[in-house]
Design a protein around this motif. Structure first.
Motif, PDB file in Angstrom:
ATOM      1  N   UNK A   1       4.315   5.479   6.597  1.00 33.52           N
ATOM      2  CA  UNK A   1       2.949   5.583   7.020  1.00 33.52           C
ATOM      3  C   UNK A   1       2.305   6.736   6.019  1.00 33.52           C
ATOM      4  N   UNK A   2       1.054   7.009   5.993  1.00 27.85           N
ATOM      5  CA  UNK A   2       0.398   7.883   5.302  1.00 27.85           C
ATOM      6  C   UNK A   2       0.876   9.214   5.811  1.00 27.85           C
ATOM      7  N   UNK A   3       0.862  10.118   4.993  1.00 32.40           N
ATOM      8  CA  UNK A   3       1.601  11.705   5.296  1.00 32.40           C
ATOM      9  C   UNK A   3       0.455  12.188   5.966  1.00 32.40           C
ATOM     10  N   UNK A   4      -0.548  11.929   5.703  1.00 25.62           N
ATOM     11  CA  UNK A   4      -1.882  12.718   6.574  1.00 25.62           C
ATOM     12  C   UNK A   4      -1.903  12.451   8.084  1.00 25.62           C
ATOM     13  N   UNK A   5      -1.364  11.171   8.326  1.00 27.67           N
ATOM     14  CA  UNK A   5      -1.338  10.751   9.881  1.00 27.67           C
ATOM     15  C   UNK A   5       0.122  10.800  10.357  1.00 27.67           C
TER      16      UNK A   5
ATOM     17  N   UNK B   1       0.886  -1.297  -0.164  1.00 30.08           N
ATOM     18  CA  UNK B   1      -0.098   0.032  -0.182  1.00 30.08           C
ATOM     19  C   UNK B   1       0.887   1.211  -0.066  1.00 30.08           C
ATOM     20  N   UNK B   2       2.114   1.177  -0.071  1.00 26.44           N
ATOM     21  CA  UNK B   2       3.049   2.205   0.042  1.00 26.44           C
ATOM     22  C   UNK B   2       2.702   3.085  -1.287  1.00 26.44           C
TER      23      UNK B   2
ATOM     24  N   UNK C   1      -3.669   3.048   7.096  1.00 34.48           N
ATOM     25  CA  UNK C   1      -2.799   4.280   7.697  1.00 34.48           C
ATOM     26  C   UNK C   1      -1.064   3.775   7.905  1.00 34.48           C
ATOM     27  N   UNK C   2      -0.871   2.849   8.309  1.00 33.71           N
ATOM     28  CA  UNK C   2       0.739   2.304   8.402  1.00 33.71           C
ATOM     29  C   UNK C   2       0.569   1.275   7.156  1.00 33.71           C
TER      30      UNK C   2
ATOM     31  N   UNK D   1       8.670   8.859   0.604  1.00 31.89           N
ATOM     32  CA  UNK D   1       8.604   7.864  -0.421  1.00 31.89           C
ATOM     33  C   UNK D   1       8.401   8.718  -1.905  1.00 31.89           C
ATOM     34  N   UNK D   2       9.160   8.554  -2.537  1.00 31.53           N
ATOM     35  CA  UNK D   2       8.953   9.124  -4.141  1.00 31.53           C
ATOM     36  C   UNK D   2       8.861   8.149  -5.137  1.00 31.53           C
ATOM     37  N   UNK D   3       8.877   8.541  -6.330  1.00 28.72           N
ATOM     38  CA  UNK D   3       8.898   7.599  -7.612  1.00 28.72           C
ATOM     39  C   UNK D   3      10.358   7.098  -7.957  1.00 28.72           C
ATOM     40  N   UNK D   4      10.547   5.881  -8.312  1.00 25.41           N
ATOM     41  CA  UNK D   4      11.906   5.383  -8.550  1.00 25.41           C
ATOM     42  C   UNK D   4      11.820   3.967  -8.317  1.00 25.41           C
ATOM     43  N   UNK D   5      13.150   3.319  -8.468  1.00 23.50           N
ATOM     44  CA  UNK D   5      13.328   2.111  -8.123  1.00 23.50           C
ATOM     45  C   UNK D   5      13.518   1.991  -6.976  1.00 23.50           C
ATOM     46  N   UNK D   6      12.931   0.629  -6.437  1.00 21.26           N
ATOM     47  CA  UNK D   6      12.712   0.235  -5.132  1.00 21.26           C
ATOM     48  C   UNK D   6      14.014   0.007  -4.458  1.00 21.26           C
ATOM     49  N   UNK D   7      14.398   1.309  -3.822  1.00 18.00           N
ATOM     50  CA  UNK D   7      15.792   1.198  -3.078  1.00 18.00           C
ATOM     51  C   UNK D   7      15.657   2.332  -1.960  1.00 18.00           C
ATOM     52  N   UNK D   8      16.977   2.753  -1.617  1.00 20.67           N
ATOM     53  CA  UNK D   8      17.002   3.590  -0.550  1.00 20.67           C
ATOM     54  C   UNK D   8      17.978   4.416  -0.968  1.00 20.67           C
ATOM     55  N   UNK D   9      17.744   5.729  -1.014  1.00 21.02           N
ATOM     56  CA  UNK D   9      18.828   6.942  -1.481  1.00 21.02           C
ATOM     57  C   UNK D   9      18.980   8.052  -0.273  1.00 21.02           C
TER      58      UNK D   9
END
Lengths: 356, 356
Positions: free
Chosen positions: A321-325, A180-181, A254-255, A346-354
């Motif tokens: 988590x949802x930014x709203x909460x 759901x992310x 939400x989570x 979280x942004x668009x892009x390849x599933x990784x950490x930057x």
């Protein structure tokens, strides 16, 4: 004189000592039990009622999914040996498995341990089980079983190994798996208490071999001894995170993702819950780094990328988590005793950490 | 030249080798899975659906009780090391836990392993997991997780330790706990395949220290080498016993007590399921003793009482059953591939085992 016949005790196995060990453990085991642990069914297996007996509290799982995890403590045990303090590694043992179970949204129900040591040693075993029991109470789970193996041929005097195993449950519709992310979600970092139980091969090499320190040496930057710092128990996030999960209707999602930060650090563990096309951006400096990390980095002259891959650097658990909460969740977890920071998004892009 | 910076790999942890090990294990893990194992939920925990997804096969547990057990293999691992044969100790590992689970009438669902070794060794790990996978298939349970710990500071080169954990389920009304045992019930003994996984501290002392034998020595009484005999895998009784349990309506309480014969032998394990006032009388000579037992007894000059307390002496599992159905059950289990003998009966008396 007649030749002495061989017995099991000659071979290093003393059943009397074993019974003594068992008696020492029992109060620590019993205090973790609730009515869901069914007693009095012989001793071959532990029995745990999935539903509460009492209708009032019945959970009535519609589609129960069992969650299982296991892990060890690794060479943090060596630090316990050097300190001759064995009543906290059990907390680490429980933490490593229940925090993993938590990543599914699951509720840890039961814990079992495997303890292997070179000789039966009731006072030592009691200390270890005391810690496991304390961890189980922190995680609201029952210590239902365990195996103590006496293996003189495997372990050096003073050494022992520990493995832990957790069984939990989650309603199928409530599984949290990261699917759901969404772009824009907030990454919350829950503070660790220090090294937790990962990176000890490197930490010990730096501290004891490279720097030649002893566990009793006082370190001004840490405000305590080397041993006290390295033996600090792993934080258990179960209650803090379940408080949040219970607070929101599950349908709101939400989570959306949960990650336990263990070996391979933030960049290694966060991608385990990212769906394709979602990339996590972590902001350097967005959370306070506990002093143990810069101290180790300087002492061992460790590259930052290596630090990131080996240690948790102050964040032991991540909630996406949802930014709203996000603000409300951050406050709830912090108020519940676990300092929590917005560490990324979280942004668009390849599933990784930057990093940014 | 710049001073070399310390890395995790310098500290003995090689993540590349770890990935290689994982790849080797995967086919052996996957072959144990059924649709009840839920894939694709990140890697923090294993998820297992308690009910079948398909309504046709739904078990619809009314009051599911979880059954958990754990155990290790002990120093039988040393024999595997001497033989340099590592693809069967996994069967022993699974057997030790699932046979315990079975004693409640439970159905083993899942298995997890903990493997600790001094260095990452993909070919060795693959052999070990192959055995665990074979054991899981024999027990009809899924290998859903595990932890491989690289602990160079704990284990000598060539050594490793193994622990196993089993989760099963039993409908609450179907729990077998020995309470239904009555005077006149028949004690059935299910044949072991040899030592199983108990008594190896004594057996190794007798064979290797006392008698100075090597694993490659051929023993005429055994018809094979010392190592082949000592490494014979433990029998898994799950399918044979569940065939019987499924055959009779559970309300008839045909099967009243189940005991896995491990450390402390028949006299130590049968009383674990006896209700007060019920005494088991075992008839000496009522079952064939596999040659390994008299051979060890003679070689080590072991007292009979010691033999009884340390080894299974040819009976690896005991079923206490209604006398009316005993013959039929004995035939069913024997026909299913596990030679089974009437080895005793239940009479009035203190809850213990007596020989006649």
């Amino acid at each position: 004189m007649a030749k002495k016949k061989l017995t099991y005790q000659d071979a290093g196995v003393d059943i009397g000592l074993y019974e003594q060990s068992l008696a020492g453990m029992l109060p620590f085991i019993k205090r973790t039990h609730t009515p869901r642990v069914l007693d009095g069914f012989g001793g071959f297996a532990a029995l745990f009622s999935l539903d509460y007996n009492c209708r009032l509290f019945a959970k009535n799982y519609r589609h129960p999914v069992l969650v299982t995890c296991n892990d060890g403590v690794g060479t943090k045990l060596k630090v316990a040996g050097l300190m001759n303090k064995h009543d906290t590694v059990g907390i680490d043992l429980v933490a490593m498995s229940v925090n993993d179970c938590l990543c599914t949204g699951g509720e840890p129900l039961m814990f079992l341990d495997y303890l292997a040591l070179p000789k039966d040693d009731p006072p030592l075993i009691k200390e270890i089980i005391k810690g496991i029991s304390a961890g189980c109470i922190q995680a609201d789970c029952a210590l239902v079983g365990g195996e103590t193996a006496i293996l003189p041929d495997f372990y050096q005097p003073g050494d022992y190994d520990l493995a832990g195993f957790c069984v939990g449950v989650v309603e199928r519709e409530h599984i949290i798996d990261g699917r759901a992310i969404q772009v824009g979600d907030v990454v919350l970092g829950l503070a660790s208490t220090g090294l937790h139980s990962n990176g000890y091969s490197l930490a010990r090499k730096i501290v004891f071999e490279h720097a030649g320190l002893k566990v009793t040496d006082h370190v001004p930057e840490l405000g305590r001894t080397v041993g006290e710092e390295l033996l600090e128990p792993t934080r258990i996030y179960v209650k803090a995170v379940h408080n949040v999960l219970d607070h929101y209707p599950i349908k709101k999602h939400v989570v959306r993702g949960l990650a336990h930060i263990t070996g391979e650090g933030l960049p290694g563990n966060i991608p385990r819950v990212l769906p394709p096309g979602k990339r996590v951006f972590l902001k350097r400096g967005s959370w306070p780094i506990p002093p143990v990390f810069p101290w180790l980095q300087k002492l061992g002259d460790i590259e930052q990328a290596e630090m990131d891959m080996v240690f948790n650097n102050g964040i032991g658990f991540v909630m996406i988590v949802s930014s709203y909460f996000a603000e409300s969740i951050q406050r709830q977890v912090t108020d519940g005793g676990v300092p929590t920071h917005v560490i990324g998004e979280v942004r668009d892009g390849e599933a990784d950490v930057e990093w940014y």
